[in-house]
Scaffold this motif. Structure first.
Motif, PDB file in Angstrom:
ATOM      1  N   ARG A 358       0.687  -1.097  -0.150  1.00  0.00           N
ATOM      2  CA  ARG A 358      -0.165   0.229  -0.105  1.00  0.00           C
ATOM      3  C   ARG A 358       0.702   1.034   0.545  1.00  0.00           C
ATOM      4  O   ARG A 358       0.627   2.080  -1.273  1.00  0.00           O
ATOM      5  CB  ARG A 358      -1.342  -0.062   1.353  1.00  0.00           C
ATOM      6  CG  ARG A 358      -1.609   1.049   1.613  1.00  0.00           C
ATOM      7  CD  ARG A 358      -2.765   1.009   2.811  1.00  0.00           C
ATOM      8  NE  ARG A 358      -3.760   1.711   3.184  1.00  0.00           N
ATOM      9  CZ  ARG A 358      -4.448   1.445   3.197  1.00  0.00           C
ATOM     10  NH1 ARG A 358      -5.193   0.119   3.968  1.00  0.00           N
ATOM     11  NH2 ARG A 358      -5.004   3.237   3.341  1.00  0.00           N
ATOM     12  N   ASP A 359       1.884   1.147   0.360  1.00  0.00           N
ATOM     13  CA  ASP A 359       2.916   2.736   0.986  1.00  0.00           C
ATOM     14  C   ASP A 359       2.951   2.826  -0.558  1.00  0.00           C
ATOM     15  O   ASP A 359       3.696   3.965  -0.869  1.00  0.00           O
ATOM     16  CB  ASP A 359       3.671   2.494   1.868  1.00  0.00           C
ATOM     17  CG  ASP A 359       2.426   2.141   3.784  1.00  0.00           C
ATOM     18  OD1 ASP A 359       2.132   3.328   4.111  1.00  0.00           O
ATOM     19  OD2 ASP A 359       3.547   1.277   3.965  1.00  0.00           O
ATOM     20  N   ASP A 360       3.852   1.595  -0.835  1.00  0.00           N
ATOM     21  CA  ASP A 360       4.828   1.698  -1.901  1.00  0.00           C
ATOM     22  C   ASP A 360       4.467   2.217  -3.340  1.00  0.00           C
ATOM     23  O   ASP A 360       4.413   3.765  -3.703  1.00  0.00           O
ATOM     24  CB  ASP A 360       5.405   0.410  -2.185  1.00  0.00           C
ATOM     25  CG  ASP A 360       6.336   0.222  -3.230  1.00  0.00           C
ATOM     26  OD1 ASP A 360       7.086   1.460  -4.078  1.00  0.00           O
ATOM     27  OD2 ASP A 360       6.582  -0.358  -4.333  1.00  0.00           O
ATOM     28  N   ASP A 362       0.805   3.309  -3.132  1.00  0.00           N
ATOM     29  CA  ASP A 362       0.210   5.265  -2.810  1.00  0.00           C
ATOM     30  C   ASP A 362       1.165   6.351  -2.985  1.00  0.00           C
ATOM     31  O   ASP A 362       0.877   7.026  -3.544  1.00  0.00           O
ATOM     32  CB  ASP A 362      -0.280   5.467  -1.829  1.00  0.00           C
ATOM     33  CG  ASP A 362      -0.898   6.170  -1.800  1.00  0.00           C
ATOM     34  OD1 ASP A 362      -2.514   5.649  -1.670  1.00  0.00           O
ATOM     35  OD2 ASP A 362      -0.651   7.019  -0.802  1.00  0.00           O
ATOM     36  N   ALA A 363       2.698   5.912  -3.162  1.00  0.00           N
ATOM     37  CA  ALA A 363       3.252   7.017  -3.670  1.00  0.00           C
ATOM     38  C   ALA A 363       3.879   6.406  -4.772  1.00  0.00           C
ATOM     39  O   ALA A 363       3.428   8.151  -5.605  1.00  0.00           O
ATOM     40  CB  ALA A 363       4.956   6.172  -2.908  1.00  0.00           C
ATOM     41  N   LYS A 364       3.339   5.459  -5.553  1.00  0.00           N
ATOM     42  CA  LYS A 364       3.761   5.902  -7.393  1.00  0.00           C
ATOM     43  C   LYS A 364       2.765   6.520  -7.922  1.00  0.00           C
ATOM     44  O   LYS A 364       2.510   7.166  -9.040  1.00  0.00           O
ATOM     45  CB  LYS A 364       4.018   4.543  -7.657  1.00  0.00           C
ATOM     46  CG  LYS A 364       5.167   3.987  -7.351  1.00  0.00           C
ATOM     47  CD  LYS A 364       5.293   3.054  -7.474  1.00  0.00           C
ATOM     48  CE  LYS A 364       7.210   2.131  -7.254  1.00  0.00           C
ATOM     49  NZ  LYS A 364       7.586   0.772  -7.101  1.00  0.00           N
ATOM     50  N   GLN A 366       0.406   8.314  -6.509  1.00  0.00           N
ATOM     51  CA  GLN A 366       0.444   9.979  -6.274  1.00  0.00           C
ATOM     52  C   GLN A 366       1.364  10.845  -7.387  1.00  0.00           C
ATOM     53  O   GLN A 366       0.532  12.109  -7.505  1.00  0.00           O
ATOM     54  CB  GLN A 366       0.440  10.320  -4.813  1.00  0.00           C
ATOM     55  CG  GLN A 366      -0.278   9.969  -3.606  1.00  0.00           C
ATOM     56  CD  GLN A 366      -1.503  10.591  -3.911  1.00  0.00           C
ATOM     57  OE1 GLN A 366      -1.684  11.279  -4.748  1.00  0.00           O
ATOM     58  NE2 GLN A 366      -2.906   9.648  -3.735  1.00  0.00           N
ATOM     59  N   ALA A 367       2.700   9.677  -7.207  1.00  0.00           N
ATOM     60  CA  ALA A 367       3.029  10.819  -7.760  1.00  0.00           C
ATOM     61  C   ALA A 367       2.809  10.780  -8.866  1.00  0.00           C
ATOM     62  O   ALA A 367       3.151  11.954 -10.393  1.00  0.00           O
ATOM     63  CB  ALA A 367       4.817  10.261  -7.698  1.00  0.00           C
ATOM     64  N   LEU A 369       0.367  10.249 -10.269  1.00  0.00           N
ATOM     65  CA  LEU A 369      -1.732  11.727 -10.427  1.00  0.00           C
ATOM     66  C   LEU A 369      -1.116  12.988 -11.053  1.00  0.00           C
ATOM     67  O   LEU A 369      -1.416  14.161 -11.757  1.00  0.00           O
ATOM     68  CB  LEU A 369      -2.115  11.350  -8.989  1.00  0.00           C
ATOM     69  CG  LEU A 369      -3.206  10.870  -9.291  1.00  0.00           C
ATOM     70  CD1 LEU A 369      -4.411  11.248  -7.934  1.00  0.00           C
ATOM     71  CD2 LEU A 369      -4.526  10.330 -10.276  1.00  0.00           C
TER      72      LEU A 369
END
Lengths: 371, 563
Positions: A358-360, A362-364, A366-367, A369
């Motif tokens: 999830r964390d990984d 999600d970072a990708k 958001q980047a 987006l």
């Protein structure tokens, strides 16, 4: 005869005494945490009001904080002052609360009622017991609704999930949730990856790139939502022509508000919502919370909730008891995500996998987006 | 008749200006107060009393602010560097792992896996391992389930040693054997006397046993304390963990001297003789069997990198950097987001501030110069949004700005835009700027108004009577006097806007969200409070820096919130 009377009287005394004893060991105040809105109302109607009728001494209040439950529970735990007794959360949050030691581990068979059909709680809930701390309540799904009056579609109607990615046949703005969960699975599914392989593919960098590449094809046409009410509003206003949201929201949009919208059950993304009990409660409060949950998650109560909202009961034994909508009087079974006709092609998202990635992702996401 | 003793500078005795005169004279030596004590001291005493009284008066407020504002914020920001969890949960592993070099050896040796077995056992009982897993998962995906899965089976690891010790002598199975070797005698008595009331006497190790059997002693102490606190039981009745037998095997393998005074010395000596022939357990294989993640160099590198109690990791992360074995490096391009967001937040907040000045200045001028009755009505209009919920106002903008919304419909009806090419006013940066300018406008108008109210209208009239045109009079007389209001309003609006997240979340789409949206996400959804704290600290530092710049360029004395 005197002996008999004495015996009976003393038995009665003992029974009354032990009942009072049990009673005295349960707190009489309860704070329940849920999501507010129609969902909380359905819980209030199906679980809490009947429970309060049985236990007139108990008083209960609702706190509409489920959306921030994980953070708030952690803060309460650090402050050493837990003010909540039972908390309604989605399964992925329950897993995190359990990992953090913020939710109580539960012996499902011992603490929950058996099913009406005689099955044990573990058998009755089956695969849905995704965490040691989680007591499932409903199955809901994230699925797709579309407008039925789009002229540009030339009479075509979406038949499967991939309509979301098909800008040629189904042009127009679409809405998707502003998080990777669900979207990347659908993207891969529509990019030709077999359902069984999706998480294996997603584990690799190439697989993730593939999912984002597929999402890229519609990126300019997507409105991203973050609240469950967004897509129904966007659909009703004609802002989007097709979009994902929770099936219960689509039910009220279509059935209760009578909008020109239809829904797809294809590749609906199953998710669970249920209770946890915070750790660190006093014995009396814990006993009360357990007593309530035992009642609120029995077969009949779970089936009752479906009278008020279109979410499927988590117990298998509740399914046959699902009746009609409390106000509209329509049969609710065909509107349940778990109904066999609707559940031909479903997607139960992999909680354990998402807890890891999830964390990984999600970072990708958001980047991606922000690009 | 002038006499040297009667001149103004020659009066004897103390006069009110004695101090001054002494100060001006070149005479050295301490100045004396009326009572003969040095003036400085006397003055200090008098002032100290005053200071204490002043301090006592503000003490309640000061304590309140410290306790409810400074302390919690400080504690929250401290999380941006705090990283004690790794060292606390895996103390043994961290110690052994310090010597490991990933270049020579992709996976650490057996000693590390043995230490991990022991640490994990304690962590599982204390329910810490999943918390550590979530912490490390922020750095490497997959660690969360690695720890969760391993935690389920770690209590079986090393069972082969347990079996062999018991086969050697069945007394090894008895919890009391371990109690007699490792427990302090005074504790044994206290524990036996414990009757269930109050707190259980805390387990104590026997003096000296730690030197003979260091690993076992520390492992047994952990076991005993966990049994006491987690199970609320006595170590005299609980079966000893496999990891204690594992530690005992390791301690005896180095053939230590066993002092005759140690209880069960004979039993220990026999076991010491036998361990060389013991069948050994492959702990690494056991871990890898549960999850192959334990063979990944990156997992171990991360544990090693984050083993210190304090870390710069969160701060690096919040500017799109990361720790690698070769030092600090940029994160992969497809994960870089925070620098973009910081810059965007700054630029958009500036745009919002400038729009507020442009829109607010004329309104404030009207407010200050209209007759009272009309000004009051206008003031109510300015304040009205304050009395409406933020969510309602933001949602109203949605209805106005969206594609099929009021503004677009109007524009299409008038004919300025084509029906199939409607303006994108929402779910982008434009939406955020419009909605936030509207929401923050009162914060600009009110300070401006209160400053303009104090500018006498006669100044403008005087300038005009001296021949200035309207523009010159405004530019050279009125505007400079209103600058303090602009300053105050800008600071308010700018600082409020960089911290906003609800409005950008609702109307900002993907291109109009701020760094605060990410902070909110990490606080409430991902639970990565360390990263949220680091992002917050950077934001705070940027604000302080801007404030400092403002002070240097404009001067903070020039800020006025009121007349």
């Amino acid at each position: 005869m005197t002996i008999k009377t004495t015996l009976a009287a003393s038995t009665a005394l003992v029974v009354a005494g032990s009942a009072a004893f049990a009673e005295a060991h349960m707190a009489n105040d309860m704070t329940l945490v849920s999501w507010g809105g129609a969902y909380q109302a359905s819980q209030d109607n199906a679980y809490l009001q009947p429970y309060l009728e049985m236990n007139p001494d108990v008083s209960a209040v609702w706190d509409e904080s489920s959306a921030e439950a994980v953070a708030k529970l952690r803060a309460m735990n650090e402050a050493g002052n837990i003010t909540w007794d039972v908390v309604d959360v989605v399964a992925s949050d329950a897993i995190r609360l359990c990992d953090e030691g913020l939710a109580m581990e539960i012996d499902h068979d011992e603490m929950l009622a058996d099913g009406d059909d005689g099955s044990t709680a573990t058998e009755d809930f089956g695969d849905l017991l995704v965490s040691d701390c989680f007591i499932p309540q409903i199955v809901y799904s994230t699925t797709v609704g579309y407008r039925t009056d789009v002229a540009e579609w030339n009479g075509n109607t979406p038949e499967d999930i991939c309509a979301i990615f098909d800008l040629e046949t189904f042009p127009g703005q679409r809405s998707l949730e502003k998080r990777p969960i669900g979207n990347v699975e659908w993207a891969l599914l529509c990019d030709g990856v077999a359902k069984a392989d999706i998480y294996d593919v997603l584990e690799t960098d190439e697989g993730q790139a593939q999912a984002f590449a597929k999402l890229d094809t519609i990126k300019d046409n997507v409105t991203w939502w973050s609240a469950g009410a967004d897509t129904p509003q966007l659909l009703a206003d004609g802002e989007v022509v097709i979009g994902s949201t929770y099936n219960g929201r689509l039910f009220s949009l279509i059935v209760e508000q009578d909008q020109p919208v239809e829904m797809l059950w294809d590749a609906q993304m199953f998710d669970l919502d249920g209770w946890i009990i915070p750790t660190g409660l006093s014995e009396e409060r814990e006993a009360r919370a357990m007593d309530f949950i035992r009642f609120a998650t029995d077969t009949q109560r779970l089936a009752d909730q479906a009278k008020y909202i279109a979410y499927g009961p988590a117990r298998a034994s509740s399914a046959p008891l699902v009746s009609t909508h409390a106000e509209l009087g329509i049969e609710m079974a065909p509107h349940m995500p778990t109904d066999p006709a609707n559940a031909e092609n479903t997607f139960l998202y992999n909680y354990e996998w998402w807890a890891d990635y999830r964390d990984d992702l999600d970072a990708k996401f958001q980047a991606w987006l922000a690009q | 008749m002038s006499n040297a003793t009667t001149g103004p500078d020659n009066l004897t005795g103390v006069t009110p200006d004695t101090g001054l005169k002494i100060g001006q004279s070149d005479e050295s030596g301490p100045m004396l107060a009326a009572d003969g004590t040095p003036l400085k001291k006397s003055l200090n005493r008098a002032l100290r009393k005053q200071k204490i009284r002043a301090l006592a008066l503000i003490a309640p407020l000061l304590i309140f602010i410290l306790a409810t504002f400074i302390y919690p914020i400080g504690e929250m920001l401290f999380r941006s560097v705090e990283n004690q969890i790794v060292g606390e949960v895996l103390p043994r592993t961290v110690r052994v792992l310090a010597d490991w070099e990933s270049e020579n050896d992709p996976v650490p040796g057996d000693a590390v896996f043995s230490a991990l077995t022991k640490d994990m056992m304690v962590a599982v009982e204390e329910k810490n391992h999943t918390r550590l897993g979530s912490r490390l998962n922020y750095e490497v995906s997959g660690v969360s389930s690695l720890f969760r899965k391993s935690g389920r089976s770690v209590d079986d690891f090393g069972e082969v040693y347990t079996d062999q010790f018991i086969a050697l002598d069945p007394a090894w199975e008895d919890p009391l054997t371990f109690v007699s070797i490792f427990a302090d005698e005074a504790w044994v008595e206290a524990d036996a006397a414990y009757d269930g009331e109050g707190r259980r006497p805390r387990f104590l190790l026997r003096d000296g046993v730690g030197e003979v059997l260091p690993q076992t002693a520390s492992m047994y102490r952990d076991f005993a304390r966990v049994v006491q606190t987690e199970d609320e039981d006595s170590p005299t009745e609980e079966d000893v963990w496999n990891s204690v037998y594992l530690a005992l095997y390791e301690d005896l393998s180095v053939q230590p001297d066993i002092p005759a005074g140690l209880p069960q010395a004979e039993m220990l000596a026999t076991a010491r003789g036998a361990v060389a022939d013991f069948e050994t357990a492959d702990l690494r294989a056991a871990f890898v069997d549960v999850d192959e993640g334990w063979e990944e160099t990156r997992v171990w590198q991360t544990i090693q990198q984050y083993s210190a109690p304090y870390t710069t990791g969160y701060f690096l992360n919040s500017v799109d950097l990361q720790k690698t074995p070769d030092g600090v490096d940029w994160r992969p391009e497809n994960e870089q987001i925070y620098v973009t967001l910081f810059i965007r937040t700054m630029i958009m907040s500036t745009i919002i501030t400038v729009s507020c000045i442009l829109l607010g200045y004329p309104v404030a001028w009207l407010l200050a110069n209209l007759p009272a009755s009309k000004a009051n009505l206008l003031m109510i209009l300015v304040l009205l949004p304050f009395w409406t919920s933020l969510l309602v106002r933001t949602s109203a903008w949605k209805a106005l700005l969206q594609n099929q919304g009021v503004i677009n419909d109007l524009a299409v009806w008038i004919g300025i835009v084509a029906d199939d090419n409607r303006l994108a006013l929402i779910n982008n940066a434009t939406g955020t700027v419009i909605a936030m300018t509207h929401i923050l406008l009162p914060f600009m108008i009110l300070p401006l108004y209160s400053v303009m109210k104090t500018i006498p209208p006669s100044y403008l009239r005087a300038a005009k009577s001296l021949g200035a045109t309207n523009v010159t009079a405004f530019r050279r007389v009125y505007f400079p006097q209103s600058v303090p209001g602009i300053g105050a309003g800008s600071i308010l609006v700018f600082i409020l806007s960089i911290g906003y997240y609800i409005t950008p979340e609702i109307v900002g789409g993907t291109k109009g969200v701020f760094i605060s949206n990410r902070i909110a996400y990490h606080i409430s959804t991902s639970l990565n409070w360390g990263l949220a704290a680091a992002l917050g600290s950077i934001l705070l530092a940027v604000v302080l820096l801007l404030y400092w710049c403002y002070d240097r360029i404009v001067g903070i004395d020039n800020v006025k919130l009121g007349g």
